[in-house]
Every structure is written in C-alpha cells, then in structure tokens.
Design an enzyme around this catalytic site. Structure first.
Site, PDB file in Angstrom:
ATOM      1  N   HIS A 163       0.840  -1.197   0.000  1.00 17.96           N
ATOM      2  CA  HIS A 163       0.000   0.000   0.000  1.00 17.96           C
ATOM      3  C   HIS A 163       0.880   1.254   0.000  1.00 17.96           C
ATOM      4  O   HIS A 163       2.060   1.200   0.309  1.00 17.96           O
ATOM      5  CB  HIS A 163      -0.909   0.026   1.232  1.00 17.96           C
ATOM      6  CG  HIS A 163      -2.066  -0.933   1.135  1.00 17.96           C
ATOM      7  ND1 HIS A 163      -1.938  -2.279   1.406  1.00 17.96           N
ATOM      8  CD2 HIS A 163      -3.376  -0.748   0.765  1.00 17.96           C
ATOM      9  CE1 HIS A 163      -3.121  -2.882   1.230  1.00 17.96           C
ATOM     10  NE2 HIS A 163      -4.004  -1.973   0.840  1.00 17.96           N
TER      11      HIS A 163
ATOM     12  N   LYS B 121      -0.507   4.807   4.845  1.00 21.97           N
ATOM     13  CA  LYS B 121      -1.373   3.851   5.549  1.00 21.97           C
ATOM     14  C   LYS B 121      -0.829   3.629   6.952  1.00 21.97           C
ATOM     15  O   LYS B 121       0.353   3.382   7.146  1.00 21.97           O
ATOM     16  CB  LYS B 121      -1.421   2.531   4.775  1.00 21.97           C
ATOM     17  CG  LYS B 121      -2.454   1.554   5.301  1.00 21.97           C
ATOM     18  CD  LYS B 121      -2.631   0.387   4.339  1.00 21.97           C
ATOM     19  CE  LYS B 121      -3.614  -0.633   4.877  1.00 21.97           C
ATOM     20  NZ  LYS B 121      -4.959  -0.084   5.120  1.00 21.97           N
TER      21      LYS B 121
END
Lengths: 254, 254, 254, 254
Positions: free
Chosen positions: D144, D148
């Site tokens: 990701h 995050k």
C-alpha cells in the site's frame, strides 16, 4: 493407512511416486510391478513381473505410470480386482475411457485417470475460467525455456478454451489499433491475446491477466520440476478410496 | 535555496511543477509566467505576461512547460539572462538544440532539455541496456490501457534500440519454432521479441526480462500518474545549477 | 582461443566449469588437476595430481574450484607461472588477497577472485544501488526455499548495505504506523524494510521495489540452479586475459 | 432494461454509480434521491428530496450510497415498495441485517448489502481460500501507499482468516529458523506469514503466494481507483432482480 501398489516403479514418474508414498505416513507401499525388473524385492516390498501375481493382495490403490501399450489392460485389471486405479499414463482411446467408467460403476470402485497431475496448473485454469465471467478483458502470457518448439503452449491453449466457454465474447483492444511491428499484440484467440515468451533459464510458467476499470487481477503458475506432479498423485490416492466410480481429469477431485 | 521561475504555470505540467517547487524546502518559487494570465499574483509570487519583465530578477533556474511555438525563444532568453533552463516542452529542431548548446557553452550556464522526465523509465532503459551486455537473451513485455492505438509503445521501441546497441546480435528462440496461432511469439526486433498487452485498468507499464542458464533478471517500471515526472524535474533543477552547459536528455544527469 | 586449466575438476562446480569451457568455441580445455584423481586422461585432456606438473604448459587461464586449504597456494602458483587465475573457491584471509594482488601487479598478470559468480545477482545489486540515489523509498523482498535457516538472506543484507551507501537516509513509512501483528512491516535496516518469504518450491529470488509519486520500479532476480554461476566464470576467463592485475569481486569486471 | 433509482447520487460513490448506469445500455436511470439537493432534475431524471415521493415509481432496483444514519430505513423502504436494494453504505447492526433478510423473504424480493464491491479482491480471496486446501504453504504480501497507518491491511487479515478456515494448520518455515534483524519473517498468523510493504506511488495491492515441491502459484490483485467498485455494483444490479431474498456479501453472487 492406505495400501498402495505402484505399477511402472522403475520409470521417472514411478520412482518419484514410490518416494512420495514412502514419505507420507498415511500411505503404505505394499508391492511394485515392472515386467522387466530382475530384483525380487525393492524399497522393502515384493517386486512383481506379472500383474496376475497381484490378485488377492491386500491393497486399496493401484498407481500406474507404465506405458500406453499396457495401461488399458492394467486399469481394467485393477478395477476387476478391487484396486482403485490412479493413472498418469497416457494413451487411452475415448472408448476405452468410457468402458473403464462403466466398469467402475458396476464394481462401485473409485478411480482417476489424469492427463495432468499438476494441481497448481489446474487451479490456475479453474480460477482463470471463473474470473473471466466477471472480467471479460483478459490476456495470457506463457513463458517457457527457449528449446520449446510450439507457441502458444498446450496449457495456454487449454486455458484459452476454458475462458472462451466462460466469458461473453469480446473483441479486445482499441478499435483501429495498429502494430508497427507485426505480432506485437500476440496471438488472437476468441478476441483476446496470448503471448509466448521463450528464454533460457525458464522452465514452464504462465500468467493470466485480467483488467477492469481501476483494477487488475493476475494468476500466475510456476512449474520448476516434475516433483510438482506428486502433490496431485497424492491427492488422487486419498480421494479415489472414497469414490464409487472412475473420473477423468484431476479437476473433478478439486 | 535555489530560486525558480516557472513559465507555463497554468498548464497541467506547469501547475504540478509549482506544487513540487513549493513542497521542497530547498527550492523557492520567485515568479511565474503566462501570456494569458489575468491575475497579478499567484501562489504568493508575481505573475508576468511577458518574459521581458523578468530581466534582472533574482533567480537561478527557469522551468519551462509552455508550447512548441515559444519554447525556443524562451530557452534562449533564459540562457541570455543567466537563468539555467529546465525544459519539458517539445518542439525543438535539431539545429535549435545545437544553437542552444553553443549559447550555453558561451555563457557558461547549465541547462536541460528533456523529452522524458520519468526517471524510473530512464533507469529501466539504462539498466536493460547494461544487462543485455551480459545476458543477450531478452524479451520485452509492455502493458498499457486498452485505448492505446500503437503497438509496441514508444518506450518499448526506445528500450529495444538501446538493447540492440549494447548486446551482440542473437536470433533467439528454438530453431524451427512454430506459431500455431500467428503472433504468439510477438514482434521481432533485432532477433528478440516484444509483446504488447492492452487491458482496461492499466496505465503504462513495462517489463524487460533476461534469461540465462539457471537464472532470470527482470526490470519492471510502473507509471500510474503524471506526478511521476516531477521527480525528474526536481532533479533537473538541482543539477543544472552546477553545470556549465546545456544537455539534452535527463539520462545525462543520472 | 583461450587455453584453460581447471583445478578441482571433479567437484560440482569444477565439472560444471569443464562442460562450460568445452561448449564455448572460444575456449579450449588443456589440462585438469585433482590430487585424488586416478585416471590419466579426462575429457580428452591430461589429468594432473600435482600442480607442479603444470609448469610450462601452454595455457592462459587457471580456473580454481578446489578447497580453502589449497586455494591460496594454487592461486600464487598460477600467478607465478603465468596463468591468470579465475577463482571461485572461498577461504582467503584479507592479507592473502592483498598479497596476491601485489604479486599480480609485479607479474603484470590479470586475475579474479570472486565470492559470487552470479552476474544476475550482481547486476541486481548494482541497479538497486543506483536507483536508490533517485528513489530513496525502497523495500526488499527476498524469497527462498523453506529449509533456509537465516533471514534476511546474505544477498538481501548486501543489497541493503549498498543502498545505504548510495541513498540519503530516510525513515520510511507513515509517522505513527502501527503493526496489529508484530513483524508485519518486516526487518528495519537504515530506515527501510526487508521481508523474507520462505516457501517450498522456491530456490533463491529477490525483488527490490522502489516507489515515488505516480511510479514504481522493480528489479527482480531469480536463481534456479548452480548453472547460473557459469555465465560469470565464462566472463571472468575472457576478461582476465586482458587485465594486468588481480581483482576481488566480479562487479569490477562489469 | 433494468430501471434503477440511485439514493445518494451526489456523493463520490453515488455519482460514479450514475455514470456507470448511464453507460450501460441494459440499465436505465429513472430517479435520483438526495435530501439536500436543490435541483429538480439531474442527469435527465427527476430529483427527489424525500424517499416517500418514490412510492409507486416504475423501478426494479434501488442503489444506495447514502449514510449510516438513513441506510437502514432506506433499505427497509425499498423492500416494502418492491425495489430490490443494492447497498454499499455501511453502518448496519447484525440485528438490522437479519430483519432485512426476513423482510426480503416475506416480500420475495432480492437484495444485496455489500461491505466490499471490489470483485477482483473478492475473487482473490476466494481463490486463495481454495488453493490453500491443496497448498498449505502460503504467504501473503500486501502493498500500500506509505500513508497507511495499519499493518497488515484489512484485506490481508480477511484473506488470512479465509485461509485458516480452509487449510489444515501448518507451522511453516524451517525448524529453528533465525531472524538476524527482527521482523524479517513478517507477521505470523496461524503458522504462516504476512508482509506489509509501504511505498509512495502504490495504491492497494496484494499477492498471495503458494509453494509446493517443484511449483508455485501466485494470485495478485491491484486496485488503482474507486472506479473498480462499479464492476461489482453493476453485477449486483443485474443479479438482485432474479433473487427472491436479500444476501449479505457480494461473494454470494459470484
């Protein structure tokens, strides 16, 4: 404990199967068969030259990696004598497979004839077929060593056929797209493309790529070694003992 | 602190460049230029409609994302006025680039004209070129969105040209290999193959695969967004202030 | 034609080197050495049990895949007798390498001692080091068979050290990021992360991933087989004949 | 032609859904709802501020991207008035879902409440769960963007839970394996490992890797953009009209 006979135990696949059976505590090797073997005992079990000698032996499964010439008779023999056959040898006619299926139903004995024991490849094809229902935009890239003569590979073509059966037809790519060098867009099959990569060092690999607005899904299988087939043979042995008829294709046991 | 002028600050690339400069504590935006701007100030700095207004302003670098019509005059003006140009606008003739190089040498001012600011793509090409010296077996897979009209992509062709310059020629693949569906083996360029994948959801991606006995090497670049060019513009700004002549192509600064 | 002696020709690496030399029309095998060989001739060339027998033989290169006990004496002997050594055996002290470098300079003979002949792995490390100058955000994923005891792998750590030398330090990841299961973010090294995957079927693989706004760059090396080292040995043989001193590390010849 | 009402048509998801419906020749937008809309007409159809105004309108499906506060009442209203609901809004209690399921059975109306409309991610999880039955050796790598905060991702944990339900427990990795830097082997869940990569440029990606002797299987999903959810909403609309009860989770329609 499932008791196993291995026919064709001296060949590449047969001897790998012997190791696999002996390494699994849930399986027990009880006899091996090869018409040309000269030894009386191998791997701690008796060696037979003639299948008739195996009548009445205490075993549930007959693993067969022999030759096209004898495999039909072997499989018939196994069913008739209460051994569930797990057969990797090729060379059956369609009629022979039908006959063996009928025989297995009569005898209520399970069995498996599988042209391909690579579970990973079978799962890849099954997943690709399912994904193509929702993602009709797909391309296949298969990658093999550079001695391979044919392109696309047999697995790529089989995957393509399964996709064709599952998705609605779509002619992919931009309308009016142009190749400045012929072949850039690959082989066209049912409106989608297959690409064949050939490089030294590679063994047998395949990627199936799906695309949709904002996302992608990729399924890749890598096959490095014939050892990979044994996962499928092992599964076959454990499944056939609970079946009451013979199936063709490992996919029916997954 | 490097003081920066941005010409063409209202376009897509220009405005992205403004953000990049303002986000970097080592850079300071001092003026912006656009002939059609009606505001007097933007992003906290004065707006100019005419480049002549910038004569004598305290700045080291001139970033140019304008139009082919004005870019040559802009770049010449920058060099003459002591601003090192960093130019992403296209439209120069070969002669114009030569003239600007000469002018930069005379003025002892650095500069950069770059048709491609994507450092990742440039590194991929450089690495691929180097690897092909040792691994002559190579294939390129480029993957783009399915509205792209041409195949192979411009980047794939440029990569292929660099590989050709660096490796010894090799006709790859098995002797006598056969395509059961035409195009499977891709586009042939200098004895190796290029494959073009087109799927919705993709943006611009490329893999260069090398193979040799027992090993493989893969270089992959993914481009999702025009933001990626700003890493290269930022590098250009920081490098040109230490140069004493103008260069063509970001690869000369890596 | 480069004439080659192979010391340690009966070992795994040595015998693979024999095949490689015999398959390359630019190389000629002229003698092999092994103290315990009982045959007088092998691969069509004379077998020697004692290196002293090789004095005066017509050869340019001495390939050494012997043992730590004898490799220093072997390499010294090669340099003294005019054979450029290409050595894959380990077990040198730092001082021994220095001494051999000095000797090679005196004798004006090329040579190579390489702890790693995998060109692909060396290129991966070199490319990763260079990319980290422009893309400070990096993570390493190394993937090996599940019998491997140590994590991260030696290659991953060496790659990480090279990245550290080349990039500006950056503590990556979101400020205040949390692991809901410890270890999710991997091993931290100089502010970046290394992840070690262990699965059956894998051999030795590594990916170095770089990220920047709007783009990604990935370098992957796959090592399947010891055959991969031979590309490096072959290169070493062809390079040392043009050198006038011994180098340590194949990277100095790339 | 399926006639569709869209509730919450001014939000990000709602307005994307409007475009999707209008681009599909099999779907027809007939009305839109938003309590705060001031326009009387939008996209060529009437705008409603109050759901009561929609009683009796000719439509089969109610698409809902509203807010947790009103979604339960909206869904109940849809079922009571003969519109099959397709709901992406979150905020239901377990009891509310049960009540809506009962109501749908009474009314014999289909419906779908889905916390996740990303078909690609759902297929990845389903395929991973199935593969883990045959390949108990598995690792998950999720990748990701570097803003995050949590690791592993919610999707990785959900995938891990499904794998746990489907495979026989296995403590993976070499017995006595050692981490020279803590965390190298990732987060342990049910005997297998999860690795979380965080880099700028990434969006939301996941790979599930399976290994067995001689082979590997990898399933990868890439999510670039919220547009990806619309494939699932479209499927939901087309499926609910043939259902006679409401289901929770898009996976029940695949």
């Amino acid at each position: 404990m499932i008791k196993v006979i291995i026919a064709g135990y001296r060949g590449k696949m047969g001897s790998t199967a012997v190791s696999m059976v002996q390494d699994d505590p849930e399986l027990e090797l009880v006899a091996v068969l090869d018409p040309f073997a000269t030894e009386k005992e191998a791997y701690g079990v008796p060696v037979f030259n003639d299948k008739e000698g195996l009548v009445g032996i205490d075993a549930q499964v007959w693993v067969d990696f022999t030759t096209p010439k004898v495999v039909y008779e072997n499989t018939k023999f196994a069913l008739e004598n209460g051994f569930a056959p797990v057969v990797g040898t090729t060379g059956f006619t369609d009629q022979q497979i039908k006959d063996l299926e009928s025989l297995s139903v009569d005898k209520k004995i399970g069995g498996l004839i599988a042209p391909n024991f690579a579970i990973g490849a079978i799962l890849m094809m099954e997943f690709a077929a399912k994904a193509s229902k929702y993602f009709p935009d797909v391309e296949i890239i298969e990658l093999h060593h550079d001695n391979k003569m044919d392109a696309p590979s047999g697995t790529a073509i089989k995957t393509a056929e399964l996709i064709k059966e599952n998705r609605d037809f779509k002619k992919q790519g931009a309308k009016g797209e142009k190749e400045s060098i012929p072949g850039a867009r690959g082989a066209e099959y049912d409106g989608f493309r297959i690409h064949s990569v050939r490089l030294p060092g590679l063994v047998a690999h395949q990627e199936v790529l799906f695309g949709a607005p904002g996302e992608g899904l990729k399924i890749r299988h890598d096959s490095y070694d014939r050892a990979s087939f044994m996962t499928g043979v092992n599964l076959g042995i454990k499944k056939v003992v609970d079946l009451d008829h013979l199936v063709y294709g490992l996919e029916h046991l997954l």
